[in-house]
Scaffold this active site. Sequence first.
Site, mmCIF file in Angstrom:
data_model
loop_
_atom_site.group_PDB
_atom_site.id
_atom_site.type_symbol
_atom_site.label_atom_id
_atom_site.label_comp_id
_atom_site.label_asym_id
_atom_site.label_seq_id
_atom_site.Cartn_x
_atom_site.Cartn_y
_atom_site.Cartn_z
ATOM 1 N N CYS A 4 0.797 -1.417 -0.049
ATOM 2 C CA CYS A 4 -0.021 0.019 0.059
ATOM 3 C C CYS A 4 0.928 1.285 -0.146
ATOM 4 C CB CYS A 4 -0.926 -0.130 1.258
ATOM 5 S SG CYS A 4 -2.610 0.737 1.035
ATOM 6 N N HIS A 56 -3.227 -5.895 1.755
ATOM 7 C CA HIS A 56 -2.896 -5.729 3.052
ATOM 8 C C HIS A 56 -3.548 -7.119 3.733
ATOM 9 C CE1 HIS A 56 -6.554 -3.187 3.718
ATOM 10 N NE2 HIS A 56 -6.693 -3.984 4.591
#
Lengths: 240, 414
Positions: free
Chosen positions: A94, A191
């Site tokens: 991310c 994630h």
Amino acid sequence: MALSTLRIVWLYPDLLSTYGDRGNLLVLAHRARARGIDVEPMQIRSDQHIPHTADIYLIGGGEDGPQAVAADRLLQDGALSRAAEAGKPILAICAGYQLLGASFYANGRAYEGLNILDLRSDRGPSRAVGEIAGEAAPQLGIGPITGFENHGGRTHLGEAVQPLARVTAGVGNDGATEGAWAGHVIGTYMHGPGLARNPKLADLLLAWAVGVNPAQLPPLDDTWPERLRHERFAALSASQ
Amino acid sequence: MSANLTPRAKFATTLLRTAAALSRATGRGDGSVIGGRVGLIVEPRLLELLAEGRHVVLISGTNGKTTTTRFTTAALEAIGKVATNSFGANMPTGHTTALAKAPKAEYATLECDEHYLGQLLDAASPKVVALLNLSRDQLDRAMEVTALAAKWRQTLQASAGQTTVVANADDPLIVWAASVCQRVVWVAAGQSWTADSAICPNCGAHLDRFGEFWRCTNCGLNRPSPQWSVAQQGEAVVGPDGRRYDLNLQLPGRVNRANAATALAVASLFGVDPVQAAPRLSAVTSVAGRYAKVERDGRHLRLLLAKNPAGWLESFDMIEQGPPVVLSLNAREVDGFDTSWIYDVDFTSLSGRKVVVTGDRRTDLAVRLEVDGVDFIVVDDIRAAIAAVPPGPVEVVANYTAFQDVRAEFNRVN
Ligand SMILES: [Zn+2]
């Protein structure tokens, strides 16, 4: 195995740690230890020097402010760029993924990235939140990927990187591709932690770190991770 | 109070009560939300009008607000009637209903959703606001936690005025948000989850920690000296003058002693002597099913609700050593669809005991426990979980909708 102790560095948990990022460190350590490899997990704060001698580097997600600070400190430190040049495995998630590129967007403006991966990121039209799935690049040999994404940015890949996967659900980089890889560096929007839901990706990083082919790693009983993967893919196909 | 209401507000109140009663009669919850919605449509200022002239306390934070609201209500009932949203309907619709249902109550203790604090400050002009803690919760949809603290800070600066804030000195995000207020009473309420406050919310530098003390290495933001704390030894709260008030709580864990300290601090601002207030907290035995004890087939279950990483860590601190533990995880809309946060919880303390895993997302939990080296078995539901453990005590830890599922199995035990 080539190494007596596998040193896994988790970079800047004080700045970049959201959405269960610590889990990637836990999963790698678990899968290494299950194969009899000693593991030394190291958490390096942003006011500490990054060790040059680690075997795997992990960097997680975070908000705009900490992302910009982390990029600045990583540029000053220099060790992550040298680790990439030395062929050390790096997994970036991310915000951590975005800052490996040439530039990224935070706090309403563009920031210079580390230029480890040939890509740049900007803001998307809307926040991408939800399950993500895709077909991983065949060269990586990790099959389909599954994860959860939550990001406002979009990432545009250059010539010198390849997408980690072709998106089959969710958004990823731009709705068509997800993540990027070059050499032993992998970036992804998954994630949560991506490695728990993609054990073959975890093993790929471990294999790179110890200098073997993934097929040479002793197999583990992956009943539960496989069941979880099956469930997540099934949930996606039911909702589509 | 109601005597001073405008005809329109009185009409709105009547409609609200009717709608709430209808909703209850048709089995759709306790009617707080629908009733409040109806009332506020007829008179948008209804909450403000109903709050006028009462002594109001707002209680907000990520964890512990329902329990602290119950404790505070029990303490304030020593001096008068108290209106409260005891069913956890913690948005303005629920607050409006709570006040409408208790027209004669001079006091009001209102649990407030973190995102509505500003609105309630303006509408209810509270005498006291209690701020417990802020940590990550339902990240896939809620505002991120530092941004929420910033919003609180702004809101308090604009609207706190004559309000006294009772705030947790151990949580840097709370301290930063509350320190703009004129009048703050600090409580050492503890912090079981520090990962969201590794860096200074004010300037982004590192926070140094020395035992319970913390300080920013750059801007000087630091832990204020608390006036209220939980005693180091035994079950007691220590007040501003050093006096010790013994507790005899029916709810477990250090975190509930901290909630009690906050309640006593709030009550004393309303003029309730802690000597009088402390024993009243023993009357709280469960809170909307939380901490409730239920029995089936010789298994004595204690039900613990834990919605986020801090909550799970707090539960592991509360459970008895030894008995089997049932963990139940869902990821429905109100829980947040993202289960990633389970990797922020350390499960290794469960090692060596019998662990049973259930809920919609039991497979996620199974993978998580395997990574932490904790043995477990996976079952379909709470009935199967009960069958899988021997007679005797059982600790049940579940997140929001998973908890409601367990509660439903026991006739919505309170
Ligand atoms: Zn500071």
